[in-house]
Enzyme design. Structure first.
Site, mmCIF file in Angstrom:
data_model
loop_
_atom_site.group_PDB
_atom_site.id
_atom_site.type_symbol
_atom_site.label_atom_id
_atom_site.label_comp_id
_atom_site.label_asym_id
_atom_site.label_seq_id
_atom_site.Cartn_x
_atom_site.Cartn_y
_atom_site.Cartn_z
ATOM 1 N N CYS A 153 0.606 -1.429 0.336
ATOM 2 C CA CYS A 153 -0.208 0.180 -0.145
ATOM 3 C C CYS A 153 1.016 0.998 -0.105
ATOM 4 O O CYS A 153 0.494 2.076 -0.232
ATOM 5 C CB CYS A 153 -0.895 0.570 1.474
ATOM 6 S SG CYS A 153 -1.611 -1.144 1.323
ATOM 7 N N ASN B 269 -9.609 -0.042 -0.744
ATOM 8 C CA ASN B 269 -8.834 0.123 -0.295
ATOM 9 C C ASN B 269 -8.321 -0.662 -1.295
ATOM 10 O O ASN B 269 -8.444 -1.339 -1.938
ATOM 11 C CB ASN B 269 -7.983 -0.340 0.975
ATOM 12 C CG ASN B 269 -6.498 -0.619 1.032
ATOM 13 O OD1 ASN B 269 -5.892 -0.475 0.026
ATOM 14 N ND2 ASN B 269 -6.343 -1.599 1.880
ATOM 15 N N HIS C 224 -3.244 7.799 1.663
ATOM 16 C CA HIS C 224 -3.869 6.549 1.371
ATOM 17 C C HIS C 224 -5.620 6.124 1.503
ATOM 18 O O HIS C 224 -5.226 5.825 3.063
ATOM 19 C CB HIS C 224 -3.175 5.296 1.583
ATOM 20 C CG HIS C 224 -2.807 3.697 1.766
ATOM 21 N ND1 HIS C 224 -3.284 3.146 0.224
ATOM 22 C CD2 HIS C 224 -2.712 2.900 2.870
ATOM 23 C CE1 HIS C 224 -4.031 1.977 0.769
ATOM 24 N NE2 HIS C 224 -3.483 1.702 1.886
#
EC number: 2.3.1.180
Length: 324
Positions: free
Chosen positions: A114, A281, A251
């Site tokens: 990520c 996500n 993020h």
């Protein structure tokens, strides 16, 4: 005068299939309310059968080139952040290179889960400052739906697929924090936390890709402190403070992490770009997706000071400060 890596264009692509939270109610002990209250996610996009990470990346890159008014012949290299490549090798970057009709330069992948796009931006910035390239495509692209355990309600409801891209180019600046472009970055990792977020397979272990595993509560406790810390470090490097930031573009993992980090930094949520409700996500794709949406919706404007931060498996985390 000094060289700065300036964003000339941005674009994104999301697969056509939109999956609402209600989709999971038939197969899991979960609900739309359960998912919303714990993550902020309302829907996500899943790639179609046969649609690969490089397919998404090519579409996002094409959009970014069009937004920048740049021809692929002007691009010196491609840096792709992904943890879900089409194949073990070659890289997604080289597949994007072929798909865009680029017959010169270089292409490679960066893998920091990520945090991948922060690592990719930091790498691309260093290459431009070193004179290795004048114009680069920096892409975050993922098909995390390929590594989900669809029986694990704590993980499979959180992730989605997508891609975002930037055209990054060398420009002359004054050398101070009023310049456009990437002003500072900070990247970190700590392999002791591996078990908090990992995939239980791979080439030299199982010979298969495996499924994502996560210790959500433990990861949350690490995330806010580390994200706020790396953000302050990056700002300090260029002599800026949290009040100088126009937009946090984080993020998009979880609304609680996003809001917790903003609160720790003393920045109100109306100065945070939030897309997690629509995308879930998307790992390395989430920051460039959010940047592109922020520009499309008229929030992010030329001259705005942006702060992006991310944390992912590794653990790996970092932040980038850039003026749009």
């Amino acid at each position: 005068m000094s060289v700065r890596a300036v964003v000339e264009g941005v674009g994104h692509y999301l697969p056509e299939r939109v999956v609402p939270n209600s989709h999971f109610e038939a197969t899991l002990d979960t609900s739309d309310e359960w998912i919303r209250t714990r993550s902020g996610i309302e829907r996500r996009h899943f790639a179609a059968e046969g649609q690969t990470t490089s397919d998404l990346a090519i579409r996002a890159a094409t959009a970014a080139l069009e937004n920048a008014g740049v021809n692929i012949s002007e691009i010196d290299g491609i840096v792709v952040a992904t943890s879900t490549p089409d194949l073990t090798f070659p890289s997604v970057g080289t597949m994007v290179q072929k798909g865009l009709g680029m017959e010169r330069g270089f292409a490679f992948d960066v893998q920091a889960v990520c945090a991948g796009f922060i690592y990719a931006l930091t790498t691309a910035n260093a290459m431009i400052l070193a004179g290795q390239a004048q114009k680069l495509l920096v892409i975050g692209a993922e098909t995390f739906s390929r590594i989900m355990d669809w029986t694990d309600r704590s993980t499979c409801v959180l992730f989605g697929d997508g891609a975002g891209a930037l055209v990054l180019a060398a420009h002359e600046g004054k050398g101070d924090n009023s310049d456009r472009g990437i002003l500072a970055s900070d990247i970190n990792s700590d392999g002791r936390y591996r078990d908090m977020l990992f995939v239980d397979g791979g080439v030299s272990t199982t010979g298969q890709s495996g499924k994502l595993r996560m210790q959500g509560n433990a990861l949350f406790r690490q995330a806010v402190d580390k994200l706020a810390g790396t953000a302050f470090t990056a700002l300090h490097k260029i002599g800026l403070k949290d009040e100088d930031v126009d937009w946090i573009v984080p993020h998009q993992a979880n609304i609680r992490i996003i809001s917790g980090t903003a609160k720790k930094m003393g920045i109100p949520m109306d100065r945070v770009i939030v897309t997690v409700q629509d995308h879930g996500n998307t790992s390395a794709a989430s920051i460039p997706l959010a940047l592109s949406v922020g520009v499309q919706t008229g929030k992010i404007k030329r001259g705005d000071l942006l702060l992006s931060e991310a944390i992912g498996g590794g653990l790996a985390w970092g932040a980038v400060v850039l003026r749009w």
